[in-house]
Design a protein around this motif. Structure first.
Motif, mmCIF file in Angstrom:
data_model
loop_
_atom_site.group_PDB
_atom_site.id
_atom_site.type_symbol
_atom_site.label_atom_id
_atom_site.label_comp_id
_atom_site.label_asym_id
_atom_site.label_seq_id
_atom_site.Cartn_x
_atom_site.Cartn_y
_atom_site.Cartn_z
ATOM 1 N N GLY A 8 33.733 37.329 40.789
ATOM 2 C CA GLY A 8 33.391 36.692 39.693
ATOM 3 C C GLY A 8 33.321 37.589 38.586
ATOM 4 N N ARG A 9 32.277 37.103 37.570
ATOM 5 C CA ARG A 9 32.157 37.936 36.514
ATOM 6 C C ARG A 9 30.673 39.046 36.438
ATOM 7 N N ARG A 10 30.546 39.238 37.897
ATOM 8 C CA ARG A 10 29.405 39.746 38.085
ATOM 9 C C ARG A 10 29.415 41.628 38.182
ATOM 10 N N SER A 15 24.082 43.442 41.556
ATOM 11 C CA SER A 15 24.188 43.613 43.155
ATOM 12 C C SER A 15 25.153 44.951 43.376
ATOM 13 N N ALA A 16 24.672 45.664 44.204
ATOM 14 C CA ALA A 16 25.534 46.988 44.507
ATOM 15 C C ALA A 16 26.668 46.454 45.499
ATOM 16 N N ALA A 17 26.569 45.246 46.038
ATOM 17 C CA ALA A 17 27.637 44.702 47.130
ATOM 18 C C ALA A 17 28.569 43.991 46.261
ATOM 19 N N HIS A 41 39.701 34.136 46.280
ATOM 20 C CA HIS A 41 39.612 34.178 44.792
ATOM 21 C C HIS A 41 39.174 35.292 44.385
ATOM 22 N N VAL A 42 39.769 35.730 42.992
ATOM 23 C CA VAL A 42 39.197 37.072 42.830
ATOM 24 C C VAL A 42 39.523 37.116 41.021
ATOM 25 N N HIS A 43 38.584 37.940 40.518
ATOM 26 C CA HIS A 43 38.637 38.305 39.131
ATOM 27 C C HIS A 43 39.324 39.496 39.041
ATOM 28 N N PRO A 44 40.281 39.894 38.571
ATOM 29 C CA PRO A 44 40.837 41.299 38.278
ATOM 30 C C PRO A 44 39.913 41.821 37.192
ATOM 31 N N ARG A 45 39.776 43.032 36.976
ATOM 32 C CA ARG A 45 38.860 43.836 35.997
ATOM 33 C C ARG A 45 39.681 45.022 35.247
ATOM 34 N N THR A 46 39.233 45.216 34.256
ATOM 35 C CA THR A 46 39.517 46.112 33.493
ATOM 36 C C THR A 46 38.852 47.321 34.003
ATOM 37 N N PRO A 47 39.335 48.822 33.408
ATOM 38 C CA PRO A 47 38.560 50.044 33.972
ATOM 39 C C PRO A 47 37.066 49.829 33.407
ATOM 40 N N GLY A 49 35.199 47.121 33.163
ATOM 41 C CA GLY A 49 34.620 46.052 34.181
ATOM 42 C C GLY A 49 34.856 44.703 33.624
ATOM 43 N N ASP A 50 35.478 44.605 32.577
ATOM 44 C CA ASP A 50 35.566 43.169 32.174
ATOM 45 C C ASP A 50 36.848 42.233 32.568
ATOM 46 N N ASP A 51 36.724 40.941 32.898
ATOM 47 C CA ASP A 51 37.846 40.245 33.216
ATOM 48 C C ASP A 51 38.966 40.417 32.480
ATOM 49 N N THR A 52 40.045 40.479 33.116
ATOM 50 C CA THR A 52 41.301 40.570 32.390
ATOM 51 C C THR A 52 42.416 39.799 33.148
ATOM 52 N N LEU A 53 43.420 39.369 32.405
ATOM 53 C CA LEU A 53 44.582 38.693 32.955
ATOM 54 C C LEU A 53 45.918 39.739 32.763
ATOM 55 N N SER A 54 45.687 41.031 32.309
ATOM 56 C CA SER A 54 46.752 41.823 32.193
ATOM 57 C C SER A 54 47.635 42.003 33.324
ATOM 58 N N PRO A 55 48.929 41.990 33.168
ATOM 59 C CA PRO A 55 49.946 42.322 34.416
ATOM 60 C C PRO A 55 49.639 43.346 35.161
#
Length: 238
Positions: A8-10, A15-17, A41-47, A49-55
């Motif tokens: 998610g967006r955590r 949490s270190a987990a 279900h997963v949220h891809p992240r930028t380096p 740590g932000d959620d992103t839809l980038s290819p």
């Protein structure tokens, strides 16, 4: 069916987990599937740590996950990752590696445009219908309703004593959900009460560090796999 929601967006501050990198997500997914999850279900992240839809980010995460698991894998298309609806649909059309499905929050502006872009590319749509929004009404009136893979009935009420009632209200608003399957889940303090309700009603559900950081007994979860195992135990009556 149990879906695992890996991050998610955590962030690590909560949490270190929480897994963030493609490799960490892949390892976490593999252990969760071994514990009983049948969908991811997963949220891809930028380096950063932000959620992103980038290819590039979506491709990296999906490639890593598919090397690790043989179950369907989905991503978010939440407006927080790309606020402009047209740009969000454009991002979907630019993906070089496609997920099996993607969630679209039906109360967000541009939901139908994003869903249509996914369907055009052969990607399944999970219609996110949140409690406390007009998502149920908008979804049931949508010409795309019959074409989605499932409805994610998302209970945003985090109260341990009120989330179940909110979930029942949301399910009543959805009715038969246009004949498509419903996956019911909650979050934070409402996660386990809603999960128990889903089990009792025989509905698909999900669990993972996106939805809760705690086990049913209140202990901090050490991993997504531990949460999935706990939910599997509810289903088996143990």
């Amino acid at each position: 069916m149990i879906q695992v929601c890996l991050n998610g967006r955590r962030g690590p501050g909560e949490s270190a987990a929480v897994p963030l990198s493609p490799d960490a997500l892949a390892g976490s997914a593999a252990r969760a599937v071994a514990a009983g999850a049948a969908d991811v279900h997963v949220h891809p992240r930028t380096p950063c740590g932000d959620d992103t839809l980038s290819p590039r980010a979506v491709a990296a995460v999906l490639t890593a996950l598919r090397d690790a698991v043989a179950v369907p894998v989905g991503v978010t298309t939440g407006a927080w990752a790309e606020p402009d609806p047209a740009r969000r649909a454009e991002r979907v059309r630019s993906w070089t590696v496609l997920p099996d499905h993607a969630s679209v929050n039906w109360h967000e502006p541009g939901a139908e445009e994003v869903a249509a872009a996914l369907l055009e590319r052969g990607v399944g749509v999970e219609a996110g219908v949140w409690s406390g929004t007009d998502g149920a009404r908008r979804f049931l009136a949508s010409p795309l309703a019959s074409r989605v893979t499932r409805v994610l009935a998302e209970v945003t009420d985090t109260g341990p004593t009120t989330a179940e009632a909110t979930a029942r209200t949301l399910l009543a608003q959805l009715g038969d959900a246009g004949g498509v399957p419903v996956l019911l889940h909650g979050e934070d303090g409402g996660a386990w009460p809603v999960a128990r309700l889903a089990v009792r009603l025989g509905l698909d559900t999900r669990i993972g560090l996106e939805d809760t950081l705690y086990l049913p007994d209140g202990r901090p979860a050490r991993s997504n796999a531990q949460l999935v195992a706990a939910l599997s135990g509810l289903g088996s009556g143990s």
